[in-house]
Motif scaffolding. Sequence first.
Motif, PDB file in Angstrom:
ATOM      1  N   HIS A 131     -28.357  30.459 -92.296  1.00 26.33           N
ATOM      2  CA  HIS A 131     -26.908  30.478 -92.427  1.00 26.33           C
ATOM      3  C   HIS A 131     -26.233  30.610 -91.066  1.00 26.33           C
ATOM      4  CE1 HIS A 131     -22.890  31.968 -93.523  1.00 26.33           C
ATOM      5  NE2 HIS A 131     -23.068  31.284 -94.640  1.00 26.33           N
ATOM      6  N   GLY A 132     -26.801  31.443 -90.195  1.00 27.69           N
ATOM      7  CA  GLY A 132     -26.238  31.586 -88.849  1.00 27.69           C
ATOM      8  C   GLY A 132     -26.334  30.294 -88.052  1.00 27.69           C
ATOM      9  N   LEU A 133     -27.473  29.611 -88.161  1.00 27.15           N
ATOM     10  CA  LEU A 133     -27.638  28.342 -87.447  1.00 27.15           C
ATOM     11  C   LEU A 133     -26.693  27.271 -87.991  1.00 27.15           C
ATOM     12  CD1 LEU A 133     -31.542  28.276 -87.197  1.00 27.15           C
ATOM     13  CD2 LEU A 133     -29.941  28.611 -85.312  1.00 27.15           C
ATOM     14  N   LEU A 134     -26.456  27.283 -89.287  1.00 21.26           N
ATOM     15  CA  LEU A 134     -25.521  26.330 -89.877  1.00 21.26           C
ATOM     16  C   LEU A 134     -24.102  26.563 -89.372  1.00 21.26           C
ATOM     17  CD1 LEU A 134     -26.801  26.224 -93.574  1.00 21.26           C
ATOM     18  CD2 LEU A 134     -26.798  24.315 -91.966  1.00 21.26           C
ATOM     19  N   THR A 135     -23.745  27.846 -89.217  1.00 17.59           N
ATOM     20  CA  THR A 135     -22.411  28.165 -88.705  1.00 17.59           C
ATOM     21  C   THR A 135     -22.225  27.603 -87.297  1.00 17.59           C
ATOM     22  OG1 THR A 135     -22.448  30.203 -90.002  1.00 17.59           O
ATOM     23  CG2 THR A 135     -20.784  30.037 -88.281  1.00 17.59           C
ATOM     24  N   GLU A 136     -23.262  27.771 -86.456  1.00 19.61           N
ATOM     25  CA  GLU A 136     -23.193  27.213 -85.098  1.00 19.61           C
ATOM     26  C   GLU A 136     -23.137  25.688 -85.145  1.00 19.61           C
ATOM     27  OE1 GLU A 136     -25.983  28.692 -82.196  1.00 19.61           O
ATOM     28  OE2 GLU A 136     -26.359  30.484 -83.406  1.00 19.61           O
TER      29      GLU A 136
END
Length: 684
Positions: A606-611
Amino acid sequence: MHYRFDRIVLRGTLQVLAVFRNALEKLIELPRNTKQTLLLILDMVFILAAMWSAVAVRYGTAEFPVGATEIFCGIFTVIVSAVIFLRLGLYRAVIRFMGQQAIWAVITAVTYSSLVLAAALFFTQADVPRAMPFIYWGIALLLIGGSRLTVRAYYQAKLRSLSCNVIIYGAGQSGRQLLTALHQGDQYRAVVFVDDDARLQRSVINGLQVARPEDLRRLIGEHNITQVLLAIPAASPERRREIINSLVGLPVHVRTIPRITELVTGRASVNQIQDIELDDLLGRDLVPPHPELIDRCITSKIVMVTGAGGSIGSELCRQILMSGPRELLLFDNSEYALYRIERELRELRLTLDVDVEIVALLGSVQDQRRLEAVFRTFSVQTVYHAAAYKHVPMVEYNVAEGVANNVFGTWYAAEAARKVGVETFVLVSTDKAVRPTNIMGASKRFAEMVLQGLAQQAPRTRFCMVRFGNVLGSSGSVVPLFREQIKRGGPVTVTHPEVSRYFMSIQEAAQLVLQAGAMGTGGDLFVLNMGEPVRIIDLARRMIRLSGYETQLDSYVPDAVQIEFTGLRPGEKLHEELLLGGNVAGTGHPMIMRAEEECLSYTRIHGLLTELIRFCDTMDCDGITSVLHAAVSGFGNHEVRYDHVWLRQGKGRLGLLSGTKPKSKPGPAVVARSNVQELFPDKS
């Protein structure tokens, strides 16, 4: 003196034949109504001539008395015969295509005419021999039927001079039907059957001799054969492969009629001659599908296919329709592709006689609200997610859009399915996701990891992925390109002498995707057994030879198709892989394996998708590749060297070397993608 007389007679005969031929050609070119009228008048003249000839033959002299009674009988017979001929449809048949039915109609019509003549003579007590009606029948049949057969023979002889000679391989029912179909056209002229059944060899079927396969090379030379037509629709894949291998290298174009399954379902007919089927090029042994697996997620369910207008998506729709879903939803962002597959499926539905509602829906998989509304409104139970950008160089040229469609399109569709409670969600993946060297492969592997992360949340939706290699006949396949290049006479372009790929027919791939989707328990990554990789240059050579040409690489060969090497395209690898590691297990299906590969936690995903959203919105290609590098194992420090916008802005290495400077400072996208918190407020 005699020599000169013979020359004069021969010249006169040739001139008469030429006049007759020219007159015949002019008659053939007349309007149909005019030809029918002239033919009726000619037939009546033939009837009068047959009556006069019958009496002359019986008396043995052309001088005999004719009274008013005989004239009345003749006129009465002509009028009634004209009515009979018209009612029997003698003038509806096209003479040049006249078949057995039309010949019987002529015999019937002449027989009725003879009976009318006999009745007229009997009741009027005309002074003619009693054998006259029988002699009349033979002469009238010779004149009326013979004239038609003469015209047909002339026309067919003319067509033979323009058509190409072919051999029909297979003297069974399909071969005989194909021969009948060829007789109706002017493109092909079959000269001989070839069959490996010893019981049929040396026999004559429908006027053609049946020869042995061993005589093929001799027959090709004797009859100037240009094509061999395979009429073996019911043959097993092994037997088809043996026959095709025996034809490779012969100086003929090998073509075929559709398979028996397509003939039975009505999707094709015997006279639809086509190039060798794509899976025949591979020589793969097809494994029959397991109907219980295909039906598990489809039969009596509401099924949706994203990317329904694409190569894989459209074949999935065809296979799904045959399994009898309650409703089939087609989802695509291409209006034309959606229209085309919807029209095809509606025709197929009528052919299969199945009661399935087909719904065509325009939309983008990057629009989660649209997806949620569709899933909820139609109560979708099974989703096959085939929407993706799959062309490796094209994604290299358009990095941000390629990643957004492949990654976010999968994420948004999966999240919408999870929220609504879709039962099964199947992602169609690719072998290029394994240790990728290109943006497309990395984006597909990231999409797989998104589903693996979602599966960790134990949702009601069963997420699974199916990974396989290239499919023959798809929009991005080399086979259509090779066929087009061979048709033009070459050259056939191959990227590298050693490049190889896994291949599978599009029908087999779709069947296995449907079966694998029924096996998933949640987060499963299935890998299809693609067999051994195929060298692209070997595939090119095989296609060239089956098209009747020789191949040319280094040395010059007359009438050969040249093969040129163009170099690997942006992002391409020499060899593809299907597995990231060696941890693979069977599933009970010989063509489907279950792989165990590393995955990240959903929090990390989820964090990588946000970036990734932020970098795609600003079209920051370096940022995009850095996220993919951090998430995808085996994806090295990929340098963006081909993205058109990135280079024009002067941010890529090639742009900096050329001295190009950005025209304006990059800013936020005019219409940024929806914020993650807005889309998913329950996720932190």
